[in-house]
Design a protein around this motif. Structure first.
Motif, PDB file in Angstrom:
ATOM      1  N   GLU A   1     112.404  24.456  61.181  1.00 39.81           N
ATOM      2  CA  GLU A   1     112.498  24.105  62.590  1.00 39.81           C
ATOM      3  C   GLU A   1     112.985  25.311  63.396  1.00 39.81           C
ATOM      4  OE1 GLU A   1     111.703  21.254  64.177  1.00 39.81           O
ATOM      5  OE2 GLU A   1     110.885  20.539  62.265  1.00 39.81           O
ATOM      6  N   PRO A   2     112.393  25.571  64.536  1.00 41.42           N
ATOM      7  CA  PRO A   2     112.859  26.693  65.352  1.00 41.42           C
ATOM      8  C   PRO A   2     114.245  26.425  65.927  1.00 41.42           C
ATOM      9  CG  PRO A   2     111.213  25.419  66.552  1.00 41.42           C
ATOM     10  CD  PRO A   2     111.241  24.866  65.152  1.00 41.42           C
ATOM     11  N   VAL A   3     115.015  27.488  66.110  1.00 45.09           N
ATOM     12  CA  VAL A   3     116.341  27.349  66.717  1.00 45.09           C
ATOM     13  C   VAL A   3     116.243  27.477  68.232  1.00 45.09           C
ATOM     14  CG1 VAL A   3     117.548  28.182  64.679  1.00 45.09           C
ATOM     15  CG2 VAL A   3     116.831  29.817  66.423  1.00 45.09           C
ATOM     16  N   ASP A   4     115.104  27.977  68.733  1.00 48.00           N
ATOM     17  CA  ASP A   4     114.920  28.102  70.173  1.00 48.00           C
ATOM     18  C   ASP A   4     113.436  28.187  70.480  1.00 48.00           C
ATOM     19  OD1 ASP A   4     115.766  28.384  72.883  1.00 48.00           O
ATOM     20  OD2 ASP A   4     115.384  30.537  72.766  1.00 48.00           O
ATOM     21  N   THR A   5     113.003  27.532  71.548  1.00 43.83           N
ATOM     22  CA  THR A   5     111.615  27.617  72.017  1.00 43.83           C
ATOM     23  C   THR A   5     111.632  27.794  73.516  1.00 43.83           C
ATOM     24  OG1 THR A   5     111.435  25.213  72.311  1.00 43.83           O
ATOM     25  CG2 THR A   5     110.787  26.100  70.159  1.00 43.83           C
ATOM     26  N   TRP A   6     110.634  28.529  74.054  1.00 41.95           N
ATOM     27  CA  TRP A   6     110.555  28.710  75.498  1.00 41.95           C
ATOM     28  C   TRP A   6     109.162  29.185  75.881  1.00 41.95           C
ATOM     29  CZ3 TRP A   6     112.215  32.405  72.240  1.00 41.95           C
ATOM     30  CH2 TRP A   6     111.803  33.731  72.445  1.00 41.95           C
ATOM     31  N   THR A   7     108.878  29.107  77.164  1.00 43.62           N
ATOM     32  CA  THR A   7     107.644  29.642  77.735  1.00 43.62           C
ATOM     33  C   THR A   7     108.020  30.832  78.596  1.00 43.62           C
ATOM     34  OG1 THR A   7     106.605  27.462  77.757  1.00 43.62           O
ATOM     35  CG2 THR A   7     105.637  29.154  79.170  1.00 43.62           C
ATOM     36  N   SER A   8     107.385  31.965  78.335  1.00 47.50           N
ATOM     37  CA  SER A   8     107.757  33.196  79.033  1.00 47.50           C
ATOM     38  C   SER A   8     107.529  33.079  80.530  1.00 47.50           C
ATOM     39  CB  SER A   8     106.977  34.382  78.466  1.00 47.50           C
ATOM     40  OG  SER A   8     105.594  34.234  78.723  1.00 47.50           O
ATOM     41  N   SER A   9     108.345  33.814  81.280  1.00 50.25           N
ATOM     42  CA  SER A   9     108.285  33.804  82.736  1.00 50.25           C
ATOM     43  C   SER A   9     107.957  35.202  83.244  1.00 50.25           C
ATOM     44  CB  SER A   9     109.627  33.343  83.301  1.00 50.25           C
ATOM     45  OG  SER A   9     109.719  33.603  84.680  1.00 50.25           O
ATOM     46  N   THR A  29     101.597  30.801  71.134  1.00 47.51           N
ATOM     47  CA  THR A  29     100.394  30.874  71.978  1.00 47.51           C
ATOM     48  C   THR A  29     100.591  31.990  72.989  1.00 47.51           C
ATOM     49  OG1 THR A  29     100.078  28.477  71.775  1.00 47.51           O
ATOM     50  CG2 THR A  29      98.855  29.607  73.520  1.00 47.51           C
ATOM     51  N   ALA A  30      99.591  32.890  73.078  1.00 45.78           N
ATOM     52  CA  ALA A  30      99.661  33.993  74.039  1.00 45.78           C
ATOM     53  C   ALA A  30      99.139  33.539  75.392  1.00 45.78           C
ATOM     54  CB  ALA A  30      98.847  35.177  73.541  1.00 45.78           C
ATOM     55  N   PRO A  31      99.522  34.231  76.466  1.00 51.52           N
ATOM     56  CA  PRO A  31      98.950  33.922  77.775  1.00 51.52           C
ATOM     57  C   PRO A  31      97.415  34.111  77.739  1.00 51.52           C
ATOM     58  CG  PRO A  31     100.842  35.368  77.994  1.00 51.52           C
ATOM     59  CD  PRO A  31     100.513  35.309  76.548  1.00 51.52           C
ATOM     60  N   ILE A  32      96.738  33.410  78.619  1.00 53.00           N
ATOM     61  CA  ILE A  32      95.275  33.510  78.670  1.00 53.00           C
ATOM     62  C   ILE A  32      94.874  34.965  78.882  1.00 53.00           C
ATOM     63  CG2 ILE A  32      93.208  32.849  79.960  1.00 53.00           C
ATOM     64  CD1 ILE A  32      94.624  30.212  80.629  1.00 53.00           C
ATOM     65  N   VAL A  87      97.914  37.252  70.493  1.00 55.44           N
ATOM     66  CA  VAL A  87      99.207  36.921  69.892  1.00 55.44           C
ATOM     67  C   VAL A  87      99.664  38.092  69.037  1.00 55.44           C
ATOM     68  CG1 VAL A  87     100.377  35.427  68.230  1.00 55.44           C
ATOM     69  CG2 VAL A  87      98.784  34.441  69.893  1.00 55.44           C
ATOM     70  N   ILE A  88     100.930  38.490  69.184  1.00 53.14           N
ATOM     71  CA  ILE A  88     101.457  39.547  68.322  1.00 53.14           C
ATOM     72  C   ILE A  88     101.937  38.934  67.011  1.00 53.14           C
ATOM     73  CG2 ILE A  88     102.180  40.931  70.297  1.00 53.14           C
ATOM     74  CD1 ILE A  88     105.095  40.160  69.532  1.00 53.14           C
ATOM     75  N   THR A  89     102.042  39.762  65.991  1.00 49.90           N
ATOM     76  CA  THR A  89     102.553  39.273  64.714  1.00 49.90           C
ATOM     77  C   THR A  89     104.063  39.055  64.816  1.00 49.90           C
ATOM     78  OG1 THR A  89     102.809  41.560  63.946  1.00 49.90           O
ATOM     79  CG2 THR A  89     100.762  40.427  63.384  1.00 49.90           C
ATOM     80  N   GLU A  90     104.615  38.345  63.829  1.00 52.26           N
ATOM     81  CA  GLU A  90     106.037  37.975  63.855  1.00 52.26           C
ATOM     82  C   GLU A  90     106.938  39.207  63.866  1.00 52.26           C
ATOM     83  OE1 GLU A  90     106.549  35.462  60.483  1.00 52.26           O
ATOM     84  OE2 GLU A  90     105.212  33.891  61.256  1.00 52.26           O
TER      85      GLU A  90
END
Length: 396
Positions: free
Chosen positions: A313-321, A341-344, A348-351
């Motif tokens: 489980e992730p410890v944090d999730t967000w959508t970039s601003s 998910t990358a912006p349109i 996507v960059i690797t981990e």
């Protein structure tokens, strides 16, 4: 507990002892008032501490409002001539007076007030605590003698040993695998009065702990029916930076400065026990999601996982601003960032794996063309355009 003494002369007929409580004192409701024959020993200061013959049934006793009256007749018949008489009773400081008392304590030492034996001085003033100027009281007795005269004077001794309680405050830390006290950090605890289950809004007194004083015992808290004392961590300070501790409905406290987040695992503990609070420390990590030109991108779905892989489980999730980098507080350890998910129009960059050490330093394990770390520790993740856009971007 109060003890007052009166001396019966060799020709005494009847004795009246009057004790008046003034200002902040009141008689303890339903507490016994006892009268003792202390014999002929004339060292009343020692006698008052001794036990004597209980003659309570031979006395008429009245305690009304703040005045106590004890009358004994037929002193000769009761073999009391030439004897010391002791009257023992209980009194307490009125609850309504504690705010004023607290201010007096604060004037002298708001961290460690010391209560001591309370004794009336020559002016009949009873001290509340050590170094206090005293609360006025009056204790007098009168004696009728065989020649019809009256003998009156102040009582020789009035001693009080108020019942008190102690609470010990102890502080422990969890900073990754370290339990060392953070250098330069000061934690302030409030000792709150909880009356009939309702805790006061403001602390009765405060206590500071630091690396040199990780445990303190607060002594001399006045023991009052229906009142207990609760310790709560109220502020964390480091240098000139401090943060108040805010508590949720479950009693867990949090204090956040710009760079550090402190979580108090145990919120409170009652008097006569050791209160131990463990602070878990986490540090601020800033993550910027940009294009190859360094412009913040909006719309990337990001996740952080504990460990060196994006598992569980992730410890944090967000959508970039597009306005500013993302900030999150993390405990010391190893973490992995995943762009879900990358912006349109972007790839996507690797981990990316990074660490947070016990001093709050953030380090990317491996930097590369699309991963950069700024001097302030901010991790910059750069998304490249999709497909033909890459060549168009590169050839600009």
């Amino acid at each position: 507990d109060y003890d007052i003494m009166a001396y019966v002369t060799a020709d005494g007929v009847s004795l009246t002892i009057t004790y008046t409580l003034v200002d902040v004192l009141e008689f303890v409701p339903d507490a016994d008032i006892k009268v003792y024959d202390m014999g002929t020993d004339n060292d009343h200061k020692d006698t008052v501490k001794a036990s004597g013959r209980d003659i309570t049934e031979d006395a008429q006793i009245d305690a009304t409002d703040q005045t106590l009256t004890v009358e004994i007749d037929e002193l000769a018949e009761k073999d009391l001539q030439g004897h010391w008489i002791k009257v023992s009773f209980k009194a307490q400081i009125k609850e309504t007076a504690y705010e004023a008392v607290k201010k007096l304590i604060a004037e002298r030492n708001d961290k460690d007030p010391q209560w001591s034996e309370i004794a009336a001085d020559d002016n009949g003033r009873v001290k509340i605590f050590k170094d206090h100027d005293g609360v006025p009281n009056k204790a007098e007795y009168s004696l009728e003698t065989t020649n019809g005269g009256k003998f009156e004077e102040k009582t020789n001794t009035v001693t009080v040993e108020p019942e008190t309680e102690n609470v010990t405050v102890n502080k422990s830390w969890k900073i990754g695998t370290s339990t060392e006290w953070p250098e330069g950090t000061v934690v302030t605890f409030g000792i709150f009065k909880k009356t009939d289950g309702v805790m006061a809004d403001e602390p009765y007194m405060t206590v500071d702990l630091d690396a040199d004083n990780t445990t303190k015992t607060v002594a001399g808290l006045p023991k009052i029916d229906g009142v207990e004392y609760v310790a709560r961590e109220i502020k964390v300070s480091k240098g000139d930076v401090s943060a108040d501790v805010k508590y949720d409905d479950n009693g867990v406290g949090t204090a956040i400065t710009d760079a550090i987040k402190y979580v108090v695992e145990i919120a409170e503990y009652a008097v006569n026990s050791t209160y131990t609070a463990e602070n878990t420390v986490s540090y601020k990590v800033k993550i910027s999601k940009t294009d190859l030109g360094g412009n913040e991108l909006e719309g990337a779905l990001m996740e952080i996982y504990a460990g060196d892989k994006a598992e569980g489980e992730p410890v944090d999730t967000w959508t970039s601003s597009a306005d500013k980098p993302h900030s999150v507080y993390l405990e010391p350890g190893t973490y992995t960032i995943k762009e879900d998910t990358a912006p349109i129009g972007y790839q996507v960059i690797t981990e990316v794996t990074f660490t947070v050490d016990e001093n709050g330093n953030v380090t990317v394990v491996e930097t590369r063309g699309d991963v950069e770390q700024l001097e302030d520790g901010t991790i910059v993740l750069k998304d490249a355009p999709e497909g033909p856009e890459i060549e168009k971007y590169v050839n600009k």
